[in-house]
Design a protein around this motif. Sequence first.
Motif, PDB file in Angstrom:
ATOM      1  N   PHE A 148       3.200   7.378   7.098  1.00  0.00           N
ATOM      2  CA  PHE A 148       4.339   8.061   7.712  1.00  0.00           C
ATOM      3  C   PHE A 148       4.471   9.483   7.167  1.00  0.00           C
ATOM      4  O   PHE A 148       4.677  10.437   7.919  1.00  0.00           O
ATOM      5  N   ALA A 149       4.364   9.621   5.846  1.00  0.00           N
ATOM      6  CA  ALA A 149       4.523  10.938   5.221  1.00  0.00           C
ATOM      7  C   ALA A 149       3.446  11.905   5.702  1.00  0.00           C
ATOM      8  O   ALA A 149       3.711  13.096   5.906  1.00  0.00           O
ATOM      9  N   ARG A 150       2.251  11.406   5.904  1.00  0.00           N
ATOM     10  CA  ARG A 150       1.131  12.243   6.343  1.00  0.00           C
ATOM     11  C   ARG A 150       1.442  12.923   7.672  1.00  0.00           C
ATOM     12  O   ARG A 150       1.013  14.046   7.931  1.00  0.00           O
ATOM     13  N   LYS A 151       2.202  12.239   8.525  1.00  0.00           N
ATOM     14  CA  LYS A 151       2.546  12.775   9.842  1.00  0.00           C
ATOM     15  C   LYS A 151       3.969  13.330   9.904  1.00  0.00           C
ATOM     16  O   LYS A 151       4.455  13.705  10.976  1.00  0.00           O
ATOM     17  N   GLY A 152       4.641  13.386   8.754  1.00  0.00           N
ATOM     18  CA  GLY A 152       5.988  13.953   8.719  1.00  0.00           C
ATOM     19  C   GLY A 152       7.028  13.120   9.443  1.00  0.00           C
ATOM     20  O   GLY A 152       8.024  13.648   9.941  1.00  0.00           O
ATOM     21  N   ILE A 153       6.800  11.801   9.517  1.00  0.00           N
ATOM     22  CA  ILE A 153       7.736  10.901  10.201  1.00  0.00           C
ATOM     23  C   ILE A 153       8.621  10.226   9.156  1.00  0.00           C
ATOM     24  O   ILE A 153       8.127   9.588   8.221  1.00  0.00           O
ATOM     25  N   LYS A 154       9.922  10.368   9.319  1.00  0.00           N
ATOM     26  CA  LYS A 154      10.876   9.814   8.355  1.00  0.00           C
ATOM     27  C   LYS A 154      10.890   8.291   8.412  1.00  0.00           C
ATOM     28  O   LYS A 154      10.880   7.698   9.491  1.00  0.00           O
ATOM     29  N   VAL A 155      10.912   7.644   7.248  1.00  0.00           N
ATOM     30  CA  VAL A 155      10.982   6.189   7.185  1.00  0.00           C
ATOM     31  C   VAL A 155      11.768   5.778   5.944  1.00  0.00           C
ATOM     32  O   VAL A 155      11.634   6.382   4.878  1.00  0.00           O
ATOM     33  N   ALA A 156      12.620   4.776   6.107  1.00  0.00           N
ATOM     34  CA  ALA A 156      13.338   4.213   4.969  1.00  0.00           C
ATOM     35  C   ALA A 156      12.461   3.164   4.303  1.00  0.00           C
ATOM     36  O   ALA A 156      11.689   2.464   4.977  1.00  0.00           O
ATOM     37  N   VAL A 157      12.554   3.053   2.984  1.00  0.00           N
ATOM     38  CA  VAL A 157      11.834   1.997   2.273  1.00  0.00           C
ATOM     39  C   VAL A 157      12.835   1.230   1.418  1.00  0.00           C
ATOM     40  O   VAL A 157      13.763   1.814   0.848  1.00  0.00           O
ATOM     41  N   ALA A 158      12.651  -0.077   1.370  1.00  0.00           N
ATOM     42  CA  ALA A 158      13.583  -0.909   0.620  1.00  0.00           C
ATOM     43  C   ALA A 158      12.870  -2.134   0.076  1.00  0.00           C
ATOM     44  O   ALA A 158      11.818  -2.542   0.584  1.00  0.00           O
ATOM     45  N   GLU A 177      17.343   2.594  -6.853  1.00  0.00           N
ATOM     46  CA  GLU A 177      17.134   3.537  -7.951  1.00  0.00           C
ATOM     47  C   GLU A 177      15.854   3.228  -8.730  1.00  0.00           C
ATOM     48  O   GLU A 177      15.261   4.116  -9.337  1.00  0.00           O
ATOM     49  N   SER A 178      15.410   1.959  -8.652  1.00  0.00           N
ATOM     50  CA  SER A 178      14.227   1.567  -9.423  1.00  0.00           C
ATOM     51  C   SER A 178      12.934   2.094  -8.819  1.00  0.00           C
ATOM     52  O   SER A 178      11.890   2.077  -9.471  1.00  0.00           O
ATOM     53  N   PHE A 179      12.970   2.541  -7.554  1.00  0.00           N
ATOM     54  CA  PHE A 179      11.735   3.069  -6.950  1.00  0.00           C
ATOM     55  C   PHE A 179      11.961   4.381  -6.207  1.00  0.00           C
ATOM     56  O   PHE A 179      11.070   4.851  -5.493  1.00  0.00           O
ATOM     57  N   THR A 180      13.117   5.013  -6.403  1.00  0.00           N
ATOM     58  CA  THR A 180      13.406   6.284  -5.732  1.00  0.00           C
ATOM     59  C   THR A 180      12.384   7.357  -6.089  1.00  0.00           C
ATOM     60  O   THR A 180      11.909   8.093  -5.218  1.00  0.00           O
ATOM     61  N   SER A 181      12.014   7.433  -7.360  1.00  0.00           N
ATOM     62  CA  SER A 181      11.072   8.488  -7.774  1.00  0.00           C
ATOM     63  C   SER A 181       9.692   8.245  -7.181  1.00  0.00           C
ATOM     64  O   SER A 181       9.001   9.192  -6.790  1.00  0.00           O
ATOM     65  N   ASP A 182       9.283   6.974  -7.090  1.00  0.00           N
ATOM     66  CA  ASP A 182       7.981   6.654  -6.481  1.00  0.00           C
ATOM     67  C   ASP A 182       7.975   7.021  -4.994  1.00  0.00           C
ATOM     68  O   ASP A 182       6.975   7.519  -4.469  1.00  0.00           O
ATOM     69  N   ALA A 183       9.093   6.786  -4.323  1.00  0.00           N
ATOM     70  CA  ALA A 183       9.207   7.132  -2.906  1.00  0.00           C
ATOM     71  C   ALA A 183       9.151   8.643  -2.725  1.00  0.00           C
ATOM     72  O   ALA A 183       8.426   9.163  -1.861  1.00  0.00           O
ATOM     73  N   ALA A 184       9.898   9.355  -3.559  1.00  0.00           N
ATOM     74  CA  ALA A 184       9.944  10.817  -3.462  1.00  0.00           C
ATOM     75  C   ALA A 184       8.576  11.432  -3.742  1.00  0.00           C
ATOM     76  O   ALA A 184       8.224  12.469  -3.170  1.00  0.00           O
ATOM     77  N   ALA A 185       7.798  10.779  -4.606  1.00  0.00           N
ATOM     78  CA  ALA A 185       6.474  11.299  -4.949  1.00  0.00           C
ATOM     79  C   ALA A 185       5.528  11.248  -3.750  1.00  0.00           C
ATOM     80  O   ALA A 185       4.586  12.033  -3.659  1.00  0.00           O
ATOM     81  N   GLY A 228       6.551  11.668  -0.517  1.00  0.00           N
ATOM     82  CA  GLY A 228       6.925  12.761   0.377  1.00  0.00           C
ATOM     83  C   GLY A 228       8.409  12.743   0.685  1.00  0.00           C
ATOM     84  O   GLY A 228       9.073  11.717   0.508  1.00  0.00           O
ATOM     85  N   PRO A 229       8.952  13.877   1.139  1.00  0.00           N
ATOM     86  CA  PRO A 229      10.387  13.964   1.416  1.00  0.00           C
ATOM     87  C   PRO A 229      10.824  13.080   2.591  1.00  0.00           C
ATOM     88  O   PRO A 229      12.023  12.822   2.749  1.00  0.00           O
ATOM     89  N   GLU A 230       9.859  12.611   3.389  1.00  0.00           N
ATOM     90  CA  GLU A 230      10.206  11.766   4.540  1.00  0.00           C
ATOM     91  C   GLU A 230      10.480  10.316   4.125  1.00  0.00           C
ATOM     92  O   GLU A 230      10.967   9.523   4.927  1.00  0.00           O
ATOM     93  N   ILE A 231      10.143   9.968   2.883  1.00  0.00           N
ATOM     94  CA  ILE A 231      10.246   8.583   2.425  1.00  0.00           C
ATOM     95  C   ILE A 231      11.575   8.403   1.700  1.00  0.00           C
ATOM     96  O   ILE A 231      11.787   8.944   0.618  1.00  0.00           O
ATOM     97  N   ILE A 232      12.484   7.655   2.325  1.00  0.00           N
ATOM     98  CA  ILE A 232      13.852   7.543   1.832  1.00  0.00           C
ATOM     99  C   ILE A 232      14.090   6.163   1.228  1.00  0.00           C
ATOM    100  O   ILE A 232      14.108   5.150   1.937  1.00  0.00           O
ATOM    101  N   ALA A 233      14.268   6.105  -0.080  1.00  0.00           N
ATOM    102  CA  ALA A 233      14.568   4.837  -0.748  1.00  0.00           C
ATOM    103  C   ALA A 233      15.997   4.418  -0.419  1.00  0.00           C
ATOM    104  O   ALA A 233      16.930   5.218  -0.515  1.00  0.00           O
ATOM    105  N   THR A 234      16.174   3.168  -0.024  1.00  0.00           N
ATOM    106  CA  THR A 234      17.507   2.707   0.361  1.00  0.00           C
ATOM    107  C   THR A 234      17.656   1.226   0.046  1.00  0.00           C
ATOM    108  O   THR A 234      16.736   0.586  -0.473  1.00  0.00           O
TER     109      THR A 234
END
Length: 204
Positions: A23-33, A39-47, A49-55
């Motif tokens: 998803f990040a490769r194509k700039g498509i926003k996606v939530a991950v849970a 909070e335990s994986f927010t930094s991994d998601a952010a690493a 790409g900005p399209e990957i939203i931990a929730t």
Amino acid sequence: MTNSANYAIIGFGKIGQALAKAFARKGIKVAVATTRDPESFTSDAAAIGPEIIATTLADAVKADVIFLAVRFAAHRDVAKALPNWEGKIIVDVTNAYGVPPEQMNGLPSAKFVAQAFTGGKLVKGFNHLGAAILEQNPSVHGGRRVVYLASDDEAAAAEIGALAEDLGFVPVKLGGLAEGGLLVQAHGNTWGQLIFQDLVKFKS
């Protein structure tokens, strides 16, 4: 993008992260849970790409299209997050390797998973490649990597096929869950015939 659906990935292990990278490769926003605090994986998601939203799981299941990238045994726990999945497409990325067929009442694994998601439309897909392959750019040597899709709902399969195209893959539809699903599933100690078949389609 071909539609305005919003997307979520449930599960953030190797497969969930590989999907997030697609998803990040194509700039498509996606939530991950996961079932854990985001909070335990927010930094991994952010690493990734900005399209990957931990929730949270509760927020992720509000998406229209949900990738189920958890251990097979955990699919029921995810299904309990909503009383009814009507109007949602669940993409079953699980593999039931090691699960005795009798525990699935003799059903194809995708049909067994579908039973848990009352009212939802299930598409089996993106599960035949290992994470190390799935996370790579699907543009390979001038061709594009193939993903297989099986569903009892043609419209749902078409929508996920369009998303697969958006992500850079070539979707190949295998028919219904009872037929095509058998080709891309694990059952007991056996793998379907198309599992791990890393195919690339070139322009004709």
